[in-house]
Motif scaffolding. Structure first.
Motif, PDB file in Angstrom:
ATOM      1  N   SER A 163       0.838  -1.228  -0.048  1.00  0.00           N
ATOM      2  CA  SER A 163      -0.235   0.022   0.042  1.00  0.00           C
ATOM      3  C   SER A 163       0.952   1.227   0.074  1.00  0.00           C
ATOM      4  CB  SER A 163      -0.983  -0.085   1.236  1.00  0.00           C
ATOM      5  OG  SER A 163      -1.717   1.461   1.263  1.00  0.00           O
ATOM      6  N   HIS A 164       0.470   2.194  -0.916  1.00  0.00           N
ATOM      7  CA  HIS A 164       1.161   3.439  -0.813  1.00  0.00           C
ATOM      8  C   HIS A 164       0.096   4.688  -0.744  1.00  0.00           C
ATOM      9  CE1 HIS A 164       4.978   1.935  -2.099  1.00  0.00           C
ATOM     10  NE2 HIS A 164       4.498   1.208  -2.782  1.00  0.00           N
ATOM     11  N   ALA A 165      -0.848   4.398  -0.220  1.00  0.00           N
ATOM     12  CA  ALA A 165      -1.990   5.092  -0.037  1.00  0.00           C
ATOM     13  C   ALA A 165      -1.946   6.498   0.603  1.00  0.00           C
ATOM     14  CB  ALA A 165      -3.363   4.594   0.417  1.00  0.00           C
ATOM     15  N   ALA A 166      -1.161   6.428   1.778  1.00  0.00           N
ATOM     16  CA  ALA A 166      -0.975   7.356   2.692  1.00  0.00           C
ATOM     17  C   ALA A 166       0.297   8.512   1.894  1.00  0.00           C
ATOM     18  CB  ALA A 166      -0.142   7.117   3.951  1.00  0.00           C
ATOM     19  N   GLU A 167       1.198   7.815   0.980  1.00  0.00           N
ATOM     20  CA  GLU A 167       2.090   8.709   0.521  1.00  0.00           C
ATOM     21  C   GLU A 167       1.433   9.495  -0.705  1.00  0.00           C
ATOM     22  OE1 GLU A 167       5.596   6.224  -0.753  1.00  0.00           O
ATOM     23  OE2 GLU A 167       4.469   4.868   0.511  1.00  0.00           O
ATOM     24  N   ALA A 168       0.725   8.862  -1.421  1.00  0.00           N
ATOM     25  CA  ALA A 168      -0.109   9.416  -2.346  1.00  0.00           C
ATOM     26  C   ALA A 168      -1.205  10.366  -1.938  1.00  0.00           C
ATOM     27  CB  ALA A 168      -0.953   8.354  -3.482  1.00  0.00           C
ATOM     28  N   GLY A 169      -1.792  10.194  -0.733  1.00  0.00           N
ATOM     29  CA  GLY A 169      -2.645  11.271  -0.368  1.00  0.00           C
ATOM     30  C   GLY A 169      -1.995  12.507   0.130  1.00  0.00           C
ATOM     31  N   ARG A 170      -0.752  12.016   0.766  1.00  0.00           N
ATOM     32  CA  ARG A 170       0.100  13.583   1.174  1.00  0.00           C
ATOM     33  C   ARG A 170       0.471  14.325  -0.278  1.00  0.00           C
ATOM     34  NH1 ARG A 170       5.364  13.803   0.762  1.00  0.00           N
ATOM     35  NH2 ARG A 170       5.620  11.602   0.325  1.00  0.00           N
ATOM     36  N   LEU A 171       0.555  13.498  -1.445  1.00  0.00           N
ATOM     37  CA  LEU A 171       1.095  14.472  -2.590  1.00  0.00           C
ATOM     38  C   LEU A 171      -0.020  15.156  -3.220  1.00  0.00           C
ATOM     39  CD1 LEU A 171       3.957  11.946  -3.942  1.00  0.00           C
ATOM     40  CD2 LEU A 171       4.170  14.182  -2.866  1.00  0.00           C
ATOM     41  N   ASP A 183      -7.097   7.816   3.842  1.00  0.00           N
ATOM     42  CA  ASP A 183      -7.896   7.138   4.826  1.00  0.00           C
ATOM     43  C   ASP A 183      -7.938   5.746   4.996  1.00  0.00           C
ATOM     44  OD1 ASP A 183      -8.335   9.461   6.424  1.00  0.00           O
ATOM     45  OD2 ASP A 183     -10.319   9.846   5.386  1.00  0.00           O
ATOM     46  N   PHE A 184      -7.626   5.028   3.754  1.00  0.00           N
ATOM     47  CA  PHE A 184      -7.841   3.616   3.736  1.00  0.00           C
ATOM     48  C   PHE A 184      -6.603   2.642   4.426  1.00  0.00           C
ATOM     49  CE2 PHE A 184     -10.165   4.899  -0.043  1.00  0.00           C
ATOM     50  CZ  PHE A 184     -11.490   4.202   0.082  1.00  0.00           C
ATOM     51  N   TRP A 185      -6.943   1.611   4.804  1.00  0.00           N
ATOM     52  CA  TRP A 185      -6.059   0.569   5.147  1.00  0.00           C
ATOM     53  C   TRP A 185      -5.054   1.085   6.435  1.00  0.00           C
ATOM     54  CZ3 TRP A 185      -3.913  -1.806   0.007  1.00  0.00           C
ATOM     55  CH2 TRP A 185      -5.167  -2.697  -0.467  1.00  0.00           C
ATOM     56  N   LYS A 186      -5.919   1.702   7.282  1.00  0.00           N
ATOM     57  CA  LYS A 186      -5.299   2.120   8.684  1.00  0.00           C
ATOM     58  C   LYS A 186      -5.288   1.126   9.640  1.00  0.00           C
ATOM     59  CE  LYS A 186      -5.711   6.987   7.945  1.00  0.00           C
ATOM     60  NZ  LYS A 186      -6.463   8.367   8.531  1.00  0.00           N
ATOM     61  N   GLU A 187      -6.164   0.049   9.439  1.00  0.00           N
ATOM     62  CA  GLU A 187      -6.431  -1.036  10.384  1.00  0.00           C
ATOM     63  C   GLU A 187      -5.268  -2.310  10.092  1.00  0.00           C
ATOM     64  OE1 GLU A 187      -8.804  -0.254   8.233  1.00  0.00           O
ATOM     65  OE2 GLU A 187     -10.297   0.805   9.773  1.00  0.00           O
ATOM     66  N   PRO A 188      -5.318  -3.044  11.202  1.00  0.00           N
ATOM     67  CA  PRO A 188      -4.178  -4.146  11.089  1.00  0.00           C
ATOM     68  C   PRO A 188      -4.557  -5.221  10.008  1.00  0.00           C
ATOM     69  CG  PRO A 188      -5.107  -4.415  12.914  1.00  0.00           C
ATOM     70  CD  PRO A 188      -5.439  -3.066  12.661  1.00  0.00           C
ATOM     71  N   HIS A 189      -3.529  -5.877   9.284  1.00  0.00           N
ATOM     72  CA  HIS A 189      -4.212  -6.955   8.162  1.00  0.00           C
ATOM     73  C   HIS A 189      -4.389  -8.131   8.858  1.00  0.00           C
ATOM     74  CE1 HIS A 189       0.162  -6.340   8.231  1.00  0.00           C
ATOM     75  NE2 HIS A 189       0.413  -7.690   8.345  1.00  0.00           N
ATOM     76  N   ASP A 190      -5.322  -8.374   9.608  1.00  0.00           N
ATOM     77  CA  ASP A 190      -5.708  -9.565  10.338  1.00  0.00           C
ATOM     78  C   ASP A 190      -6.429 -10.572   9.432  1.00  0.00           C
ATOM     79  OD1 ASP A 190      -7.995 -11.079  12.370  1.00  0.00           O
ATOM     80  OD2 ASP A 190      -6.071 -10.603  13.231  1.00  0.00           O
ATOM     81  N   LEU A 191      -5.755 -11.844   9.359  1.00  0.00           N
ATOM     82  CA  LEU A 191      -6.468 -12.601   8.556  1.00  0.00           C
ATOM     83  C   LEU A 191      -7.861 -13.140   9.022  1.00  0.00           C
ATOM     84  CD1 LEU A 191      -5.935 -14.918   6.291  1.00  0.00           C
ATOM     85  CD2 LEU A 191      -4.930 -16.135   7.751  1.00  0.00           C
ATOM     86  N   SER A 236     -16.667  -3.418   4.394  1.00  0.00           N
ATOM     87  CA  SER A 236     -15.519  -4.361   4.599  1.00  0.00           C
ATOM     88  C   SER A 236     -14.137  -3.434   4.717  1.00  0.00           C
ATOM     89  CB  SER A 236     -15.064  -5.095   3.277  1.00  0.00           C
ATOM     90  OG  SER A 236     -13.693  -5.632   3.184  1.00  0.00           O
ATOM     91  N   HIS A 237     -13.551  -3.868   5.835  1.00  0.00           N
ATOM     92  CA  HIS A 237     -12.316  -3.023   6.267  1.00  0.00           C
ATOM     93  C   HIS A 237     -11.162  -3.328   5.215  1.00  0.00           C
ATOM     94  CE1 HIS A 237     -13.735  -2.190  10.265  1.00  0.00           C
ATOM     95  NE2 HIS A 237     -13.772  -3.390  10.380  1.00  0.00           N
ATOM     96  N   PHE A 238     -11.265  -4.216   4.393  1.00  0.00           N
ATOM     97  CA  PHE A 238     -10.154  -4.457   3.218  1.00  0.00           C
ATOM     98  C   PHE A 238     -10.567  -4.074   1.909  1.00  0.00           C
ATOM     99  CE2 PHE A 238      -9.955  -7.580   6.705  1.00  0.00           C
ATOM    100  CZ  PHE A 238      -8.826  -7.425   6.899  1.00  0.00           C
ATOM    101  N   ASN A 239     -11.707  -3.905   1.680  1.00  0.00           N
ATOM    102  CA  ASN A 239     -12.306  -3.287   0.276  1.00  0.00           C
ATOM    103  C   ASN A 239     -13.491  -2.756   0.450  1.00  0.00           C
ATOM    104  OD1 ASN A 239     -12.634  -3.110  -2.371  1.00  0.00           O
ATOM    105  ND2 ASN A 239     -12.155  -5.139  -2.864  1.00  0.00           N
ATOM    106  N   PRO A 240     -13.580  -1.529   0.990  1.00  0.00           N
ATOM    107  CA  PRO A 240     -14.576  -0.767   1.590  1.00  0.00           C
ATOM    108  C   PRO A 240     -15.453  -0.422   0.154  1.00  0.00           C
ATOM    109  CG  PRO A 240     -12.587   0.262   2.441  1.00  0.00           C
ATOM    110  CD  PRO A 240     -12.386  -0.690   1.466  1.00  0.00           C
ATOM    111  N   THR A 241     -15.182  -0.490  -0.954  1.00  0.00           N
ATOM    112  CA  THR A 241     -16.246  -0.128  -1.968  1.00  0.00           C
ATOM    113  C   THR A 241     -17.240  -1.408  -2.287  1.00  0.00           C
ATOM    114  OG1 THR A 241     -14.634  -1.297  -3.685  1.00  0.00           O
ATOM    115  CG2 THR A 241     -14.302   1.128  -3.586  1.00  0.00           C
TER     116      THR A 241
END
Length: 416
Positions: free
Chosen positions: A123-131, A139-147, A164-169
Motif C-alpha cells: 500500500s502507498h495510499a498515505a504517500e499518494a494522499g500526502r502528494l 484514509d484507507f487501510w489504517k487497520e491491521p491486516h488480520d487474517l 469491509s475493512h479491506f475493500n470498502p467499495t
C-alpha cells in the motif's frame, strides 16, 4: 430469451466510470469538491482541470455513485427479464437460491486479494494522499491486516453487513443481494395495470420505512424491472429529452447548479441517490430504445461488460497499491506536476485493472457461477415416452425424449 447485449455494454461503461471516479478522487481531489464534498472543500479546486472535472454536465462521466445506481437498475432489469419473457416463476426460485454463492465467491476472492496486498506491504495510499491532497485515499487501510478479520469479511460480513475493512467499495454488495431478493418477491406478485402502479408505490414506501437512508438504491431494482416491460418509442424528441434528463440527474452534486432539487424534503445523500437512480432508469430506457447501440455493442464495451463484476471487485486494491505507487514515482522521482502524474496514472491503472479482472473473471467469478449451479441445480429433466407412427408401414415405436422445464432452460442460457 434474447440477450440484451446493449445492457451488457452499459454495465461495462459503468464499471469504467467507477474506476475513473476513484482515480480522480485519489489524485485530482479538487474536482470533487461538489460531487463528494466530504473528501475535500470548494476551496481545494485549483486550475482548469479541477474545474472541468467538477463541471456538472461532464461530471456524469466520472460520477461513481451514478454508475453504481446504473448497476442496481440493470440488476432489476436483467434478473427479471426472463420472467417477463416467459412468465415462469421458477426462474425466480432458482436465481434466489443461487444468489448468495453467485455473489459471495467472487466477493471472498476480492477481500482476500485486498488482504494479501496489505499483508505484503504494497500500500502507498498515505504517500499518494500526502502528494495529491486527497483525504479519501489517505484514509484507507489504517487497520491491521488480520487474517481472521479478512475471512469473516470475505465469507459473510461484507455481503450481509455492507462493509469491509479491506475493500470498502464493496458496500454495494449487501444492497445487491437484498435488492435482488426484493425484486424477486415484488415481481412474483405479478401485479399489472393500476394495481401494478399502486403496488410499486407501496413497495417503495415500505423500503423508505425500513431503509430510510438507502431506499433509493433498493427502489432502483424495482424500477429497473419495470423498464423491461415499458413500451418503447422511436420518437427522437422524446428520446433526446429523456437523455438530457438522464445526464442532468446522473451529474447531480451539491453545487448551486442543483439548488432547485432542495424542494424535495430529503437529506443531501438521499437526494443524490434519488436523482442518480432516476437518471439510471431513464438511461436504461433510452438504451432499450436503441440509442447508443453502436457504442454499447462495440467490442470494447462488450469486453468491459463481460468482466465488469470482476473489474469492480479488484480495482480498489490495485488503486491503493500499484496506482498510488506509480503516482508517487511520477511525482517525486520524475518531478512531474501532480496533474501530469495523475494523467499518466489513469491509463496505467486501467491496463493493470483490466488484466487482473480477466484473471479474476476466469477464476473466482466463474467458480461462483459453477458452485451455485452445483449446490442448487436446475430441476431435473423429465423423461416422457410417447408412441409415434414411423414410415408408410405404420410401425409403432416408443420414443423417449427429454423435456426441460422453462426455468432450467432459462438458467442454462443465462448462466445463473
Amino acid at each position: 430469451m434474447v440477450k440484451d447485449i446493449s445492457a451488457d455494454g452499459l454495465r461495462g461503461l459503468a464499471a469504467a466510470n467507477v474506476l475513473l471516479c476513484h482515480l480522480f478522487l485519489a489524485f485530482l481531489p479538487g474536482g470533487f469538491a461538489y460531487i463528494y464534498p466530504d473528501t475535500t472543500t470548494p476551496g481545494a479546486m485549483q486550475g482548469v482541470v479541477d474545474h472541468v472535472i467538477a463541471f456538472p454536465p461532464l461530471s456524469v462521466l466520472w460520477n461513481g455513485q451514478f454508475a453504481v445506481c446504473i448497476f442496481f437498475v440493470l440488476s432489476g432489469y436483467v434478473l427479471t427479464k426472463s420472467f417477463l419473457d416467459t412468465g415462469d416463476l421458477g426462474i425466480f426460485r432458482l436465481r434466489a437460491s443461487r444468489r448468495y454463492l453467485r455473489l459471495g465467491v467472487p466477493i471472498f476472492g476480492a477481500v482476500m486479494f485486498a488482504w494479501l496486498v496489505m499483508r505484503m506491504g504494497w500500500s502507498h495510499a498515505a504517500e499518494a494522499g500526502r502528494l495529491s491532497g486527497s483525504t479519501w485515499i489517505a484514509d484507507f487501510w489504517k487497520e491491521p491486516h488480520d487474517l481472521a478479520e479478512a475471512l469473516r469479511d470475505g465469507t459473510y460480513r461484507t455481503i450481509l453487513g455492507g462493509w469491509s475493512h479491506f475493500n470498502p467499495t464493496l458496500w454495494t454488495m449487501k444492497i445487491e443481494l437484498l435488492g435482488s431478493m426484493f425484486v424477486f418477491a415484488y415481481r412474483s406478485l405479478n401485479l399489472s395495470g393500476r394495481r401494478g402502479g399502486l403496488g410499486f408505490l407501496l413497495a417503495v414506501a415500505g423500503l423508505a420505512w425500513f431503509f430510510p437512508h438507502d431506499w433509493p438504491y433498493y427502489a432502483a431494482f424495482l424500477a429497473g424491472s419495470h423498464v423491461g416491460e415499458a413500451r418503447l418509442t422511436t420518437s427522437r424528441p422524446l428520446l433526446a429529452a429523456a437523455m438530457v434528463v438522464a445526464v442532468v440527474c446522473g451529474g447531480f452534486d451539491v453545487s448551486p447548479w442543483y439548488d432547485w432539487t432542495r424542494i424535495l424534503p430529503l437529506a443531501d445523500n438521499e437526494r443524490k441517490a434519488f436523482f442518480n437512480v432516476l437518471g439510471g432508469v431513464l438511461l436504461l430506457y433510452v438504451v432499450r430504445c436503441g440509442v447508443l447501440d453502436r457504442v454499447l455493442q462495440s467490442r470494447p464495451a462488450q469486453f468491459m461488460g463481460r468482466i465488469s463484476y470482476a473489474f469492480y471487485l479488484v480495482h480498489l486494491p490495485i488503486l491503493l497499491s500499484f496506482s498510488a505507487w506509480f503516482f508517487v514515482i511520477m511525482s517525486e522521482r520524475f518531478a512531474l506536476d501532480p496533474v501530469a502524474a495523475a494523467m499518466l496514472t489513469v491509463p496505467a491503472t486501467f491496463a493493470m485493472v483490466i488484466a487482473a479482472a480477466v484473471v479474476f473473471d476466469r477464476s473466482f467469478d466463474r467458480w461462483g457461477i459453477l458452485l451455485a449451479q452445483r449446490v442448487f441445480p436446475a430441476p431435473r429433466t423429465r423423461v416422457k415416452t410417447v408412441s409415434v407412427v414411423l414410415g408408410s408401414a405404420g410401425v409403432r415405436r416408443r420414443v423417449r425424449y427429454l423435456r426441460r422445464r422453462p426455468a432450467e432452460r432459462q438458467a442454462r442460457r443465462s448462466g445463473g
